[in-house]
Every structure is written in structure tokens, then in C-alpha cells.
Write an enzyme that holds these catalytic residues in place. Structure first.
Site, PDB file in Angstrom:
ATOM      1  N   HIS A 122      28.851 -19.323  54.197  1.00  0.00           N
ATOM      2  CA  HIS A 122      29.766 -18.960  55.288  1.00  0.00           C
ATOM      3  C   HIS A 122      29.219 -17.915  56.247  1.00  0.00           C
ATOM      4  O   HIS A 122      29.880 -17.580  57.221  1.00  0.00           O
ATOM      5  CB  HIS A 122      31.107 -18.472  54.728  1.00  0.00           C
TER       6      HIS A 122
HETATM    7  N1  UDP Z   1      35.569 -16.251  45.717  1.00  0.00           N
HETATM    8  C1  UDP Z   1      36.756 -16.879  45.343  1.00  0.00           C
HETATM    9  N2  UDP Z   1      36.904 -18.213  45.627  1.00  0.00           N
HETATM   10  C2  UDP Z   1      35.940 -18.942  46.270  1.00  0.00           C
HETATM   11  C3  UDP Z   1      34.737 -18.286  46.655  1.00  0.00           C
HETATM   12  C4  UDP Z   1      34.600 -16.944  46.370  1.00  0.00           C
HETATM   13  O1  UDP Z   1      37.633 -16.256  44.734  1.00  0.00           O
HETATM   14  O2  UDP Z   1      36.133 -20.139  46.504  1.00  0.00           O
HETATM   15  C5  UDP Z   1      35.411 -14.813  45.443  1.00  0.00           C
HETATM   16  C6  UDP Z   1      34.194 -14.443  44.657  1.00  0.00           C
HETATM   17  O3  UDP Z   1      34.405 -14.496  43.269  1.00  0.00           O
HETATM   18  C7  UDP Z   1      33.894 -13.021  45.140  1.00  0.00           C
HETATM   19  C8  UDP Z   1      34.380 -13.046  46.560  1.00  0.00           C
HETATM   20  O4  UDP Z   1      35.261 -14.140  46.689  1.00  0.00           O
HETATM   21  O5  UDP Z   1      34.646 -12.082  44.394  1.00  0.00           O
HETATM   22  C9  UDP Z   1      33.217 -13.193  47.518  1.00  0.00           C
HETATM   23  O6  UDP Z   1      33.710 -13.306  48.788  1.00  0.00           O
HETATM   24  P1  UDP Z   1      32.892 -13.940  50.004  1.00  0.00           P
HETATM   25  O7  UDP Z   1      31.726 -14.687  49.500  1.00  0.00           O
HETATM   26  O8  UDP Z   1      33.880 -14.646  50.856  1.00  0.00           O
HETATM   27  O9  UDP Z   1      32.483 -12.656  50.841  1.00  0.00           O
HETATM   28  P2  UDP Z   1      31.189 -11.725  50.923  1.00  0.00           P
HETATM   29  O10 UDP Z   1      30.997 -11.128  49.579  1.00  0.00           O
HETATM   30  O11 UDP Z   1      30.046 -12.537  51.395  1.00  0.00           O
HETATM   31  O12 UDP Z   1      31.580 -10.692  51.939  1.00  0.00           O
END
Ligand code: UDP
Length: 371
Positions: A216
Site C-alpha cells: 500500500h
Molecule cells: N493489519 C491488519 N489487517 C490487515 C493488514 C494489516 O490488522 O489486513 C495490521 C497489522 O497486523 C499491523 C498493522 O495493521 O498491526 C500494519 O498496518 P499497515 O501495514 O496498514 O501500516 P504501516 O505499518 O505500513 O504504517
């Protein structure tokens, strides 16, 4: 003491769980929650409030979409209005999103101390919108809660000084290594997820016999060409191991609008974004994580799952140092070979992220704030 928590994006709900729980357990602090609306789909927001038992937001601003400046500007104005009314003693912001930036700017301009959870992270790539947010938010924060020693070192390199005396009140800006709140949340729910989630049965999966994919980041979803490079490499991998792909709304919109150029291989299984418990259970049982997420590089390490990261840089160098994560870039080739080389991280690799009690340490810091 009144603390206003500002959240808006999926990972912030997961991080805020740990802190809200610690605040409630400690007593004496009233938490007031503002949800900006940055993530608003049911499966990106509401499901987390319900499943993690988060307190419903006291204020929901419903702001999402638009260019970065537009979104951040609207949030800034709206959050300012809330803070003027409520006059909290501190504002808690998480991570590196536009919600974090707007919350921090609104608070600091009103003279309200900003407590930044996940301070000091750097990918050293200002082309990432998240990196801009990290740098600006850290600069205006009063209490910088760093998850790791590397995060503290980044701040020292940027000129944040060392205070030794914290009596009678915390001198500011205060930089402290508190550990990682995502580890707190993950430890709390790991076994709950194993007991409650039926996601493996629902998707007909066998433990360790599938890979998990998430994509994403802006750099990978800006155009269908960017995404296509990744999907081609994953299609190739999926001939040797099935790949489960919970699709982020930003990525789904791109796929609906413009593609994909090549039909997706039969071995790639698309799903909606999953709830935290389902995703955690699916992740824990995966053969590998393939992702451009920040948080998932860490969670893979915590769960002992090898990770391939679809980026050129990472703000989590500890995961690379542990041998459990490998940077594949945005145009990855031969994911199967890379998977054979990346190590299964052992339990001790998580130690760089603390002991699962980061939130308690942050609450201790909140108590020391001047009022
Ligand atoms: N996560 C979730 N469902 C999903 C994908 C990710 O609950 O389908 C959780 C994952 O376990 C983690 C968090 O969302 O705790 C990560 O978020 P994301 O990848 O959107 O954001 P980033 O960390 O890149 O800012």
C-alpha cells in the site's frame, strides 16, 4: 490529567490499544480520543474498535481523501477546534501519518505538549510522505518515545540533547527508549488470536504452506506500472507457494481503476483487509511475509516469520540486522530465491523492541509532564 489521543489510520488503532489499556490500568489520567477519519472503511477502522475493545472515539472528524496538504490542512483546523475546547494537558500522536502531523502541529501551536509514540524512526528518504511527517513531528514534540536504540541515536544525530535530571518535572524535549507499543499489543493478542480466529479454516490454508502479501505504500501504488512489477514477481512466486493478499483500499482503487496489466496468477488469493486477530493468526502461521508495510516488518520479526520488504529503505534496520528481513526494492525479482536465503528470526531478535511493556513506560512519562 487530561490526555487527548489522536488517531486515524489502521496501525494507530493497534498502537493506541496498548496505551489506552495502560492509561486505564494506571488511573488518574482521563483519555479523550479524536478519530480524524483518515481510514474510514469498516474493515480499516470500525472493526479494530470492536475487536480490540477500544473506547469509541469521543470526536470523529470524518476527514479523508484529497491531496496531502488538503487532508492535513482540514485535519489541522478541526483538531485545533477540539483542543481549544478541551484544553488537554498533553496530546498523544502515533507514528507517521497525516493524522500524526496535523495532531502535532495543532497541539504545539496551542502550547500543548506533544507526546510522539514511535519517535526517531528514519528511512532517510524524504520522497516518502511518512518520512516528512516523522521529521516534522519529532521536531515539535516535547516527549519523544523511541521504540529502539537506533531511533534514539537518530534523534541524537539530529541534535536532540541528553537530559539527565528529570526532577521535579520532565525537561523537554525529552527523548527516551521505551520499547515498541506494537509488540505490547501483539503479545497481548497473540494467543487470543490463535484461540478465536478461524481464518485458516475459512481460507482453506495449511500452516507454513502459504505466503502473505500486503502492498500500500505510495511509491508502490502511485501507478499501475509500479504495482504491476510487484504483482509479476508475486505471480511467479505463487507457482511454488500460494500467496494470500489482503488488499488495502488504496491498492484496490488502483486495481479497479487501471488494471492489472496482466491477469493475476491463480496462486494469488485476494481478500478484503482482515481484522487484527485474523491477520495476526494468518501472519503467525505464514511461511513468509512479503510487504511494503512498516509495522509488518516488525511483526514478522516478533512472530518469527521471514520477511521480504518491497522497498529500497526501511525505518526498521533492526529487522535487517536480525537477518529476518530483506529489502527487495519496488521492482523485485526472484522472490522464491530470496525466500530461501532469508532467516527465520528467533525469539531473541525481538529484544531490540523492548519487553512488551512500552505503554507502561509511556504512562510513567505522562505523569511527569508539567501541568
Ligand atoms: N493489519 C491488519 N489487517 C490487515 C493488514 C494489516 O490488522 O489486513 C495490521 C497489522 O497486523 C499491523 C498493522 O495493521 O498491526 C500494519 O498496518 P499497515 O501495514 O496498514 O501500516 P504501516 O505499518 O505500513 O504504517
Amino acid at each position: 490529567m487530561i490526555v487527548t489521543t489522536i488517531v486515524g489510520a489502521r496501525p494507530q488503532f493497534i498502537k493506541a490499544f496498548a496505551l489506552s489499556r495502560a492509561i486505564d490500568a494506571a488511573g488518574g489520567i482521563t483519555e479523550f480520543v479524536v478519530h480524524t477519519g483518515q481510514h474510514h472503511d469498516h474493515e480499516m477502522s470500525e472493526v479494530f474498535f470492536r475487536e480490540l475493545g477500544l473506547r469509541a472515539p469521543d470526536v470523529a472528524l470524518g476527514i479523508h481523501g484529497g491531496l496531502h496538504g488538503q487532508m492535513t490542512g482540514r485535519m489541522l483546523e478541526a483538531i485545533e477546534g477540539v483542543l481549544v475546547q478541551r484544553r488537554p494537558d498533553a496530546v498523544l500522536v502515533y507514528g507517521d501519518t497525516n493524522t500524526t502531523l496535523a495532531g502535532a502541529l495543532a497541539a504545539v501551536k496551542l502550547g500543548v505538549p506533544v507526546v510522539h509514540v514511535e519517535a526517531g524512526l528514519r528511512s532517510f528518504d524524504l520522497a516518502m510522505p511518512e518520512e516528512i511527517n516523522r521529521v516534522v513531528v519529532d521536531r515539535v514534540s516535547s516527549v519523544l518515545c523511541c521504540p529502539t536504540a537506533a531511533a534514539v541515536a537518530n534523534l541524537r544525530n539530529e541534535g536532540f540533547g541528553v537530559h539527565v535530571d528529570r526532577k521535579p518535572r520532565l525537561p523537554m524535549p525529552w527523548v527516551e527508549q521505551v520499547g515498541d507499543v506494537m509488540l505490547d499489543t501483539l503479545r497481548h493478542f497473540r494467543d487470543v488470536a490463535a484461540a478465536k480466529s478461524a481464518v485458516l479454516e475459512r481460507l482453506g490454508l495449511t500452516p507454513r504452506a502459504y505466503a502473505l502479501l500486503t502492498v500500500h505504500r505510495a511509491e508502490n501504488t502511485a501507478t499501475i506500472d509500479c504495482l504491476d512489477g510487484i504483482l509479476s514477481a508475486v505471480s511467479e512466486l505463487s507457482t511454488s507457494i500460494p500467496v494470500v493478499f489482503p488488499v488495502h483500499p488504496r491498492t484496490r482503487h488502483l486495481l479497479e481503476r487501471s488494471g492489472p496489466r496482466h491477469p493475476l496468477a491463480a496462486g494469488i488469493r485476494l481478500t478484503d483487509p482482515l481484522s487484527y486477530l485474523d491477520f495476526l493468526h494468518l501472519h503467525r502461521n505464514a511461511r513468509a511475509m512479503i510487504t511494503d508495510s512498516g509495522g509488518l516488518q516488525k511483526e514478522a520479526l516478533f512472530l518469527g516469520v521471514p520477511c521480504l520488504t518491497l522497498r529500497d529503505t526501511t525505518e526498521w534496520p533492526e529487522t535487517i540486522a536480525a537477518g529476518g528481513n530483506r529489502l527487495m526494492g519496488s521492482r523485485p525479482v526472484n522472490l522464491a530465491a530470496a525466500l530461501d536465503q532469508v532467516r527465520v528470526p528467533d525469539e531473541s531478535s525481538s529484544q531490540a523492541f523492548g519487553s512488551g511493556h512500552a505503554a507502561d513506560r509511556i504512562v510513567d512519562l505522562l505523569r511527569e509532564l508539567p501541568r
